[in-house]
Design a protein around this motif. Structure first.
Motif, PDB file in Angstrom:
ATOM      1  N   TYR A 120       0.675  -0.951   0.155  1.00 21.58           N
ATOM      2  CA  TYR A 120      -0.313  -0.153   0.000  1.00 21.58           C
ATOM      3  C   TYR A 120       0.698   1.163  -0.101  1.00 21.58           C
ATOM      4  CZ  TYR A 120      -2.764  -3.369   3.011  1.00 21.58           C
ATOM      5  OH  TYR A 120      -3.371  -5.186   3.025  1.00 21.58           O
ATOM      6  N   GLY A 121       0.539   2.462  -0.587  1.00 18.58           N
ATOM      7  CA  GLY A 121       1.004   3.675  -0.125  1.00 18.58           C
ATOM      8  C   GLY A 121       0.939   4.289  -1.532  1.00 18.58           C
ATOM      9  N   ILE A 122       0.247   5.809  -1.469  1.00 20.34           N
ATOM     10  CA  ILE A 122       0.296   6.857  -2.494  1.00 20.34           C
ATOM     11  C   ILE A 122       1.801   7.510  -2.806  1.00 20.34           C
ATOM     12  CG2 ILE A 122      -2.319   6.837  -2.599  1.00 20.34           C
ATOM     13  CD1 ILE A 122      -2.079   9.405  -0.839  1.00 20.34           C
ATOM     14  N   SER A 123       3.051   7.031  -1.898  1.00 21.07           N
ATOM     15  CA  SER A 123       3.814   7.875  -1.956  1.00 21.07           C
ATOM     16  C   SER A 123       4.931   6.665  -1.089  1.00 21.07           C
ATOM     17  CB  SER A 123       3.387   9.186  -1.647  1.00 21.07           C
ATOM     18  OG  SER A 123       3.263   9.550  -0.362  1.00 21.07           O
ATOM     19  N   GLU A 124       6.255   7.333  -1.146  1.00 21.89           N
ATOM     20  CA  GLU A 124       7.374   6.459  -0.463  1.00 21.89           C
ATOM     21  C   GLU A 124       6.854   6.705   0.824  1.00 21.89           C
ATOM     22  OE1 GLU A 124       9.280   4.804  -2.068  1.00 21.89           O
ATOM     23  OE2 GLU A 124       8.384   5.003  -3.864  1.00 21.89           O
ATOM     24  N   GLY A 125       6.489   8.361   1.410  1.00 22.83           N
ATOM     25  CA  GLY A 125       5.903   8.583   2.586  1.00 22.83           C
ATOM     26  C   GLY A 125       5.273   7.804   3.503  1.00 22.83           C
ATOM     27  N   THR A 126       3.865   7.810   2.381  1.00 21.58           N
ATOM     28  CA  THR A 126       2.869   6.802   3.208  1.00 21.58           C
ATOM     29  C   THR A 126       3.394   5.345   3.151  1.00 21.58           C
ATOM     30  OG1 THR A 126       1.294   6.934   0.597  1.00 21.58           O
ATOM     31  CG2 THR A 126       1.068   8.144   2.459  1.00 21.58           C
ATOM     32  N   LYS A 127       3.976   4.734   1.867  1.00 25.57           N
ATOM     33  CA  LYS A 127       4.246   3.502   1.953  1.00 25.57           C
ATOM     34  C   LYS A 127       5.346   3.028   3.353  1.00 25.57           C
ATOM     35  CE  LYS A 127       4.772   2.606  -2.741  1.00 25.57           C
ATOM     36  NZ  LYS A 127       5.714   2.584  -3.775  1.00 25.57           N
ATOM     37  N   LEU A 128       5.926   4.488   3.996  1.00 28.73           N
ATOM     38  CA  LEU A 128       6.282   3.912   5.310  1.00 28.73           C
ATOM     39  C   LEU A 128       5.539   3.960   6.594  1.00 28.73           C
ATOM     40  CD1 LEU A 128      10.110   5.934   4.518  1.00 28.73           C
ATOM     41  CD2 LEU A 128      10.040   3.411   5.357  1.00 28.73           C
ATOM     42  N   GLU A 129       4.582   4.702   5.919  1.00 26.93           N
ATOM     43  CA  GLU A 129       3.140   4.996   7.188  1.00 26.93           C
ATOM     44  C   GLU A 129       2.609   3.907   7.110  1.00 26.93           C
ATOM     45  OE1 GLU A 129       2.533   9.447   7.509  1.00 26.93           O
ATOM     46  OE2 GLU A 129       0.900   8.133   6.178  1.00 26.93           O
TER      47      GLU A 129
END
Length: 298
Positions: free
Chosen positions: A268-277
């Protein structure tokens, strides 16, 4: 087979360095004896003036707008750490939920964003009708905390009708199933609940529901559940439907999924940052499961 102290420290480090404040506070609560009050403040950072919760309470959208699902997630998180009470639910949550209740008596899963913020494509086409997962979870929490309000009567009629209509169709979704269980475990109609619970158990153990290939990148994620998605702790109501061998095999599968930096990953994730989240969410969930089954070295 257990998570070693070294690998636990790697997971801890990943959460502290990459996860959102809400996961860091939950980690502190579950593993350090941290305060439930800290979790409360992390959750309420997502709260809007209308009483709903937004601001990416699920990382697939950055929209500040209140969403029914996010508000349910807030309730569930506060329940998890023992912070909820009847007064808080009535005053802080029910005005928002009552304001978004449909004519059928249920609350929607999500609303399509009305503002221009980054979000996953599935949010842009979401169906805004009443949903079983959100409505059943809310009803279950209201029953659990001995709340009796007029809103519940029509909502319960909607939930029973949806259980009959949907039947096994949502069983593959390990995020929907516990929300249905929340209602079935706490509703006053024990006769209907027993029948629905029996059906649910039979559907889960039917061929093709459990995904049995731990080497697959999606194993244990949305649409590819294993036994621990349904029975995340030993005294869970669904634990008895799985053999000891199945549970132990899936625990081993979880342990083998840890990455070198300590995380358990998602796609999941719409960005590299949200993939980490998302990885922070998944890592915390995995650590809680391993802890509950005594699968972390002391």
């Amino acid at each position: 087979m257990k998570l070693t102290k070294q690998n636990f420290e790697k997971a801890r480090g990943f959460i502290l360095a990459n996860a959102r404040m809400i996961e860091r506070r939950l980690f502190d609560f579950h593993f350090n004896g941290g305060s439930a009050n800290g979790v409360f403040h992390a959750v309420y950072a997502y709260r809007n003036n209308d009483g709903g919760f937004g601001y990416g309470m699920e990382p697939d959208t950055a929209s500040p707008e209140s969403q029914p699902l996010f508000s349910i997630m807030a309730l569930e998180t506060l329940d998890e750490v023992g912070y909820l009470n009847a007064e808080l639910i009535r005053n802080d949550f029910m005005p928002y939920f009552e304001s978004i209740t449909t004519e059928k008596g249920g609350i929607p899963w999500m609303f399509r964003p009305k503002s221009e913020y980054p979000c996953g494509e599935h949010f842009k086409t979401v169906k805004e009708w009443a949903a079983l997962s959100t409505t059943s979870s809310l009803l279950g929490i209201l029953e659990k905390y001995k709340i009796n309000i007029p809103w519940m009567k029509k909502a319960e009629q909607f939930v029973w009708a949806e259980i009959e209509r949907i039947q096994e169709k949502h069983v593959f979704c390990h995020l929907c199933t516990p929300r249905r269980l929340q209602f079935l475990q706490h509703t006053k109609n024990r006769k209907k609940a027993a029948e629905a619970m029996s059906n649910l158990k039979n559907w889960i153990v039917a061929d093709g529901v459990l995904f049995k290939d731990p080497s697959d990148d999606g194993w244990g994620l949305y649409g590819k559940p294993h036994s621990l998605n349904y029975a995340p702790y030993p005294d869970h109501i669904l634990n008895p439907i799985f053999s000891k061998e199945t549970i132990e095999s899936d625990l081993e599968g979880l342990l083998n999924k840890q990455k070198t930096d300590g995380r358990w990953d998602t796609w999941y994730g719409i960005s590299e940052g949200t993939k980490l989240e998302w990885a922070g969410i998944q890592t915390l969930w995995t650590l809680k499961v391993l802890k509950s089954y005594g699968s972390i070295e002391n």
